[in-house]
Write a protein that holds these residues in place. Structure first.
Motif, PDB file in Angstrom:
ATOM      1  N   THR A 144      -1.779  20.603   1.664  1.00 20.42           N
ATOM      2  CA  THR A 144      -1.374  19.581   2.640  1.00 20.42           C
ATOM      3  C   THR A 144      -2.272  18.350   2.543  1.00 20.42           C
ATOM      4  N   LYS A 145      -3.563  18.588   2.454  1.00 24.46           N
ATOM      5  CA  LYS A 145      -4.513  17.481   2.349  1.00 24.46           C
ATOM      6  C   LYS A 145      -4.256  16.663   1.082  1.00 24.46           C
ATOM      7  N   LYS A 146      -3.931  17.329  -0.011  1.00 21.31           N
ATOM      8  CA  LYS A 146      -3.653  16.627  -1.263  1.00 21.31           C
ATOM      9  C   LYS A 146      -2.379  15.795  -1.154  1.00 21.31           C
ATOM     10  N   ILE A 147      -1.354  16.344  -0.489  1.00 21.11           N
ATOM     11  CA  ILE A 147      -0.118  15.581  -0.297  1.00 21.11           C
ATOM     12  C   ILE A 147      -0.391  14.328   0.527  1.00 21.11           C
ATOM     13  N   LYS A 148      -1.180  14.472   1.579  1.00 18.68           N
ATOM     14  CA  LYS A 148      -1.547  13.304   2.401  1.00 18.68           C
ATOM     15  C   LYS A 148      -2.331  12.295   1.573  1.00 18.68           C
ATOM     16  N   GLY A 149      -3.101  12.805   0.608  1.00 23.98           N
ATOM     17  CA  GLY A 149      -3.822  11.908  -0.290  1.00 23.98           C
ATOM     18  C   GLY A 149      -2.881  11.094  -1.156  1.00 23.98           C
ATOM     19  N   VAL A 150      -1.811  11.742  -1.643  1.00 21.17           N
ATOM     20  CA  VAL A 150      -0.800  11.023  -2.431  1.00 21.17           C
ATOM     21  C   VAL A 150      -0.142   9.949  -1.575  1.00 21.17           C
ATOM     22  N   VAL A 151       0.193  10.306  -0.339  1.00 17.53           N
ATOM     23  CA  VAL A 151       0.809   9.350   0.582  1.00 17.53           C
ATOM     24  C   VAL A 151      -0.098   8.137   0.775  1.00 17.53           C
ATOM     25  N   LYS A 152      -1.372   8.393   0.965  1.00 19.19           N
ATOM     26  CA  LYS A 152      -2.323   7.293   1.183  1.00 19.19           C
ATOM     27  C   LYS A 152      -2.406   6.376  -0.032  1.00 19.19           C
ATOM     28  N   VAL A 153      -2.471   6.990  -1.224  1.00 17.42           N
ATOM     29  CA  VAL A 153      -2.542   6.189  -2.449  1.00 17.42           C
ATOM     30  C   VAL A 153      -1.295   5.319  -2.582  1.00 17.42           C
ATOM     31  N   CYS A 154      -0.134   5.890  -2.320  1.00 16.40           N
ATOM     32  CA  CYS A 154       1.122   5.158  -2.510  1.00 16.40           C
ATOM     33  C   CYS A 154       1.375   4.150  -1.397  1.00 16.40           C
ATOM     34  N   GLU A 155       0.650   4.283  -0.284  1.00  9.08           N
ATOM     35  CA  GLU A 155       0.727   3.288   0.795  1.00  9.08           C
ATOM     36  C   GLU A 155      -0.261   2.156   0.562  1.00  9.08           C
ATOM     37  N   ASP A 156      -1.469   2.508   0.144  1.00 11.39           N
ATOM     38  CA  ASP A 156      -2.561   1.530   0.073  1.00 11.39           C
ATOM     39  C   ASP A 156      -2.724   0.881  -1.296  1.00 11.39           C
ATOM     40  N   GLN A 157      -1.849   1.224  -2.240  1.00 15.36           N
ATOM     41  CA  GLN A 157      -1.982   0.682  -3.583  1.00 15.36           C
ATOM     42  C   GLN A 157      -1.817  -0.834  -3.568  1.00 15.36           C
ATOM     43  N   PRO A 158      -2.369  -1.518  -4.575  1.00 19.46           N
ATOM     44  CA  PRO A 158      -2.121  -2.959  -4.681  1.00 19.46           C
ATOM     45  C   PRO A 158      -0.629  -3.214  -4.893  1.00 19.46           C
ATOM     46  N   GLY A 159      -0.107  -4.164  -4.195  1.00 23.84           N
ATOM     47  CA  GLY A 159       1.316  -4.438  -4.325  1.00 23.84           C
ATOM     48  C   GLY A 159       2.095  -3.783  -3.203  1.00 23.84           C
ATOM     49  N   PRO A 160       3.415  -3.736  -3.334  1.00 29.56           N
ATOM     50  CA  PRO A 160       4.260  -3.223  -2.248  1.00 29.56           C
ATOM     51  C   PRO A 160       4.087  -1.731  -2.014  1.00 29.56           C
ATOM     52  N   ASN A 161       4.233  -1.334  -0.763  1.00 23.63           N
ATOM     53  CA  ASN A 161       4.209   0.074  -0.374  1.00 23.63           C
ATOM     54  C   ASN A 161       5.411   0.783  -0.997  1.00 23.63           C
ATOM     55  N   ASP A 162       5.174   1.983  -1.552  1.00 23.43           N
ATOM     56  CA  ASP A 162       6.281   2.758  -2.126  1.00 23.43           C
ATOM     57  C   ASP A 162       6.950   3.537  -0.988  1.00 23.43           C
ATOM     58  N   TYR A 163       7.778   2.834  -0.210  1.00 27.85           N
ATOM     59  CA  TYR A 163       8.341   3.400   1.011  1.00 27.85           C
ATOM     60  C   TYR A 163       9.164   4.655   0.754  1.00 27.85           C
ATOM     61  N   HIS A 164       9.931   4.642  -0.288  1.00 28.50           N
ATOM     62  CA  HIS A 164      10.829   5.772  -0.538  1.00 28.50           C
ATOM     63  C   HIS A 164      10.049   7.055  -0.806  1.00 28.50           C
ATOM     64  N   LEU A 165       9.047   6.984  -1.662  1.00 31.12           N
ATOM     65  CA  LEU A 165       8.251   8.169  -1.976  1.00 31.12           C
ATOM     66  C   LEU A 165       7.469   8.639  -0.754  1.00 31.12           C
ATOM     67  N   VAL A 166       6.874   7.702  -0.027  1.00 28.67           N
ATOM     68  CA  VAL A 166       6.110   8.060   1.163  1.00 28.67           C
ATOM     69  C   VAL A 166       7.005   8.770   2.173  1.00 28.67           C
ATOM     70  N   ASP A 167       8.214   8.252   2.368  1.00 25.96           N
ATOM     71  CA  ASP A 167       9.153   8.878   3.297  1.00 25.96           C
ATOM     72  C   ASP A 167       9.551  10.262   2.811  1.00 25.96           C
ATOM     73  N   TYR A 168       9.750  10.417   1.498  1.00 22.35           N
ATOM     74  CA  TYR A 168      10.130  11.707   0.915  1.00 22.35           C
ATOM     75  C   TYR A 168       9.025  12.750   1.125  1.00 22.35           C
ATOM     76  N   LEU A 169       7.809  12.357   0.873  1.00 21.64           N
ATOM     77  CA  LEU A 169       6.692  13.294   1.007  1.00 21.64           C
ATOM     78  C   LEU A 169       6.432  13.662   2.466  1.00 21.64           C
ATOM     79  N   THR A 170       6.479  12.687   3.356  1.00 24.95           N
ATOM     80  CA  THR A 170       6.192  12.973   4.761  1.00 24.95           C
ATOM     81  C   THR A 170       7.347  13.704   5.437  1.00 24.95           C
TER      82      THR A 170
END
Length: 215
Positions: A144-170
């Motif tokens: 679970t912690k690792k999945i939340k880590g992926v979400v954070k990376v894909c939210e905080d990355q330079p450039g646009p938020n990867d909304y679709h992946l973040v929504d899929y994972l959460t």
């Protein structure tokens, strides 16, 4: 199988007889990607690939648990079934993540490096069902912690938020993780009560209920 081989030989024979009209082999195609389609950021892709390995590692650990409780000297078929089912679930999670990357066009290369040739397990022996369940809860919490880590990376990355992946994972993965953690925690509490009341017989009774799907 014999019919397939025979059909292939027939096609090749026909091809030889008809020159270049039919070929029995093909050259590997070079896939060119459109940046407007393959828009995942590298940091997000790498996090996803790491998560796939984490899911497979969890599956292997659950397989080790299932194998332990399947031994004739242990003979806890209920625990074994639960852990084997958990291994299949983690493997399915890895498949879902691989399918997602394929859908986004981000697995056109280095696929063979996605899965290590060997994923070791940290433990292969457990003294009791309670110990195994506590390890399972810790394993789920780690995933679970690792999945939340992926979400954070894909939210905080330079450039646009990867909304679709973040929504899929959460919406899919984290929901399953939290539900699974609550289920294991409940099983630990129930087994503790069984053993407090019945001693060593408590684990045997608990195992029977697991096998019959009553827990």
């Amino acid at each position: 199988m014999k019919a397939i081989v025979a059909s292939t030989l027939l096609l090749c024979t026909f091809a030889l007889a008809n020159g270049d009209q039919l070929q029995c082999s093909h050259t590997e195609q070079e896939i060119k990607t459109d940046p407007n389609w393959t828009d995942m950021k590298r940091s997000c892709i790498n996090s996803m690939r790491t998560q796939i390995r984490a899911e497979l590692s969890a599956a292997m650990q659950y397989l080790a648990m299932g194998a332990h409780f399947s031994k004739d000297t242990i003979n806890r078929p209920g625990f074994a079934k639960m852990f084997f089912d958990s291994a299949s679930e983690e493997r399915q999670h890895a498949i879902k993540l691989i399918s997602y990357l394929l859908m986004r066009g981000e697995l056109i290369s280095d696929v063979s490096n996605l899965i290590d040739t060997y994923i070791g397990v940290s433990k292969t022996q457990w003294d009791s069902g309670v110990e195994a369940l506590k390890d399972a809860l810790q394993l789920e919490a780690t995933v679970t912690k690792k999945i939340k880590g992926v979400v954070k990376v894909c939210e905080d990355q330079p450039g646009p938020n990867d909304y679709h992946l973040v929504d899929y994972l959460t919406g899919v993965f984290l929901e399953e993780q939290y539900t699974g953690q609550r289920d294991i925690a409940g099983k630990i509490s129930t087994l503790d009560k069984f053993m407090t009341k019945h001693g060593a017989l408590g684990e045997f009774l608990f195992d029977k209920k697991l096998l019959n799907g009553e827990l």
